[in-house]
Scaffold this active site. Sequence first.
Site, PDB file in Angstrom:
ATOM      1  N   GLU A 378       0.996  -0.843  -0.174  1.00  0.00           N
ATOM      2  CA  GLU A 378       0.065   0.113   0.151  1.00  0.00           C
ATOM      3  C   GLU A 378       0.796   1.634  -0.130  1.00  0.00           C
ATOM      4  OE1 GLU A 378      -2.931  -0.281   3.150  1.00  0.00           O
ATOM      5  OE2 GLU A 378      -3.667  -2.392   2.142  1.00  0.00           O
ATOM      6  N   GLU A 481      -7.435  -9.715  -2.889  1.00  0.00           N
ATOM      7  CA  GLU A 481      -8.189  -9.744  -1.407  1.00  0.00           C
ATOM      8  C   GLU A 481      -8.973  -9.501  -1.773  1.00  0.00           C
ATOM      9  OE1 GLU A 481      -5.670  -6.731   0.976  1.00  0.00           O
ATOM     10  OE2 GLU A 481      -4.398  -7.476   0.677  1.00  0.00           O
TER      11      GLU A 481
END
Length: 604
Positions: A378, A481
């Site tokens: 991220e 995810e």
Amino acid sequence: MKYSYMYCLIFLALSLLTAFTPASSSNGLDGPFYDSTAYTECRAEAEKPLYNGGMLKDQKPSVSGRDSLTGIGARYTPTYILHNLTHNTIYCFSIWVKIEAGAASARVRARLRADNATLNCVGSVTANYVALKRVREQETGTETGTENGKIKIHSYGNGMGTSICCPQQVPVPESKLGRGFLLDSPSNQSILFFETSNDDSKIQLQVASASLQPFTQEQWRNNQDYFINTARKRAVTIHVSEENGESVEGAEVTVEQISKDFPIGSAISKTILGNIPYQEWFVKRFDATVFENELKWYATEPDQGKLNYTLADKMMNFVRANRIIARGHNIFWEDPKYNPNWVRNLTGEDLRSAVNRRIKSLMTRYRGEFVHWDVSNEMLHFDFYESRLGKNASYGFFAAAREIDSLATLFFNDFNVVETCSDEKSTVDEYIARVRELQRYDGIRMDGIGLEGHFTTPNVALMRAILDKLATLQLPIWLTEIDISSSLDHRTQAIYLEQVLREGFSHQSVNGIMLWTALHPNGCYQMCLTDDKFRNLPAGDVVDQKLLEWKTREVKATTDDHGSFSFFGFLGEYRVGIIYQGKTVNSFFSLSQGPETKHVRLQI
């Protein structure tokens, strides 16, 4: 100094959904065929409109004051009036835009105002300009970054399916804006308009080559099926002969797929350890996994110098015992709140030393065990390490991981890349820009594109167009995810999950899908597939149905007078058995992607 301003291409997905091609085609589909054209290199002049303009063929934009559309400001914007947009229809809109005057760059955002709602972001792109003198130097080949007298272009910038392309970070001409949106109800008259995020009233927008093409939901699904049949399946012919070469007619042939080429898996957590029902349920379905939290730094070293891999080791034993492939998640996480408390208190060389110890310890212990590693998680949204160790710290993480485990695929993993159009930190072009930066940094290699996929209301057209854009990087793409927000009921979660799974599986550049559905005593992160007794919830039913649908069922046939029979199968590993006049032969073959029929010759 004079400036040359450039077009940027914006794709808009209207689902009311997105992007398909016009008119009939030679692919056997009843209706339009999806056009996956995407650009990371911009153009000095706008390309021709997709679908020959579709519903906007020969239509010129009007110019309206933005205050008349939104009640904000007095800037004027190109606008398109869209009539009679219908519910449950998929539209593809794309347009080339450029800015003139006002700023060196500006994010251009497309908005839609329908009868009863305004969609704030249906597509965006960052449009830049370069000095005219520099452009002319590049055109004659006198500037670095040229090739054969032409600009050698690299992608750089931001946008929804769009990019600013630049040699040496100097943008080049035209950018394309595109993507999509959903309407909950029909709209008699909708207004599509544009604005810039920096709100500079001096900025002027020009647009060119607009197109709008409608598709029914059935046509969209037919296109998905076409892509599945061409990218995920292949024709096979089994030939049976005697030892002397004579063809055997009437041999009984049984073909069974024993493994799949396309991994679909789910996250697991420590709760699977010792839980036999959970293990049996998982192994029955999945051939891939990722540890939800057990490899993260806060889990393996909660106190400085006290390493604890106990849980991760036990979970790896489960993976090995059941011949499951596993992704490594993650080495570092740029979000400060997911780092150990003691790490957050380190600075300078103390932090650098801790980082070096972490990557060496983790990667050495599990070298060769994980097929992927999410290296710096991220980093579009957060910068814990880069803010403390320097802007290029993350690139050093990739280099160190590569040195220790050269066979693992190293991923850049982030959220809100395919989920939404509205997160300016993680537009597809921001993602591409970071990949390009990393590739330019002393030859460091980043091997894989990780897209988390935490959806609320998915726009599959937007998702498709972003995947098209990322596919131009020619790197493996994984949906890492996948889940649907717990703010929705179970039935709606299942409907949306099916849409996301089909969109991912039908895109030829997606190499695998991981569900973020590790089960805990109090549920799952957002979406569970079962209850605590391992009885399927609606989302679990969807997964089971897709796993069955995307696997070749057992095939039984008899060879013809040429000693052969043919079938169409999903890519993967197969077992084949032959019975003829009391004799039996068993064999195996692999079915990999290819345009030609796979021929398997067996003797009995």
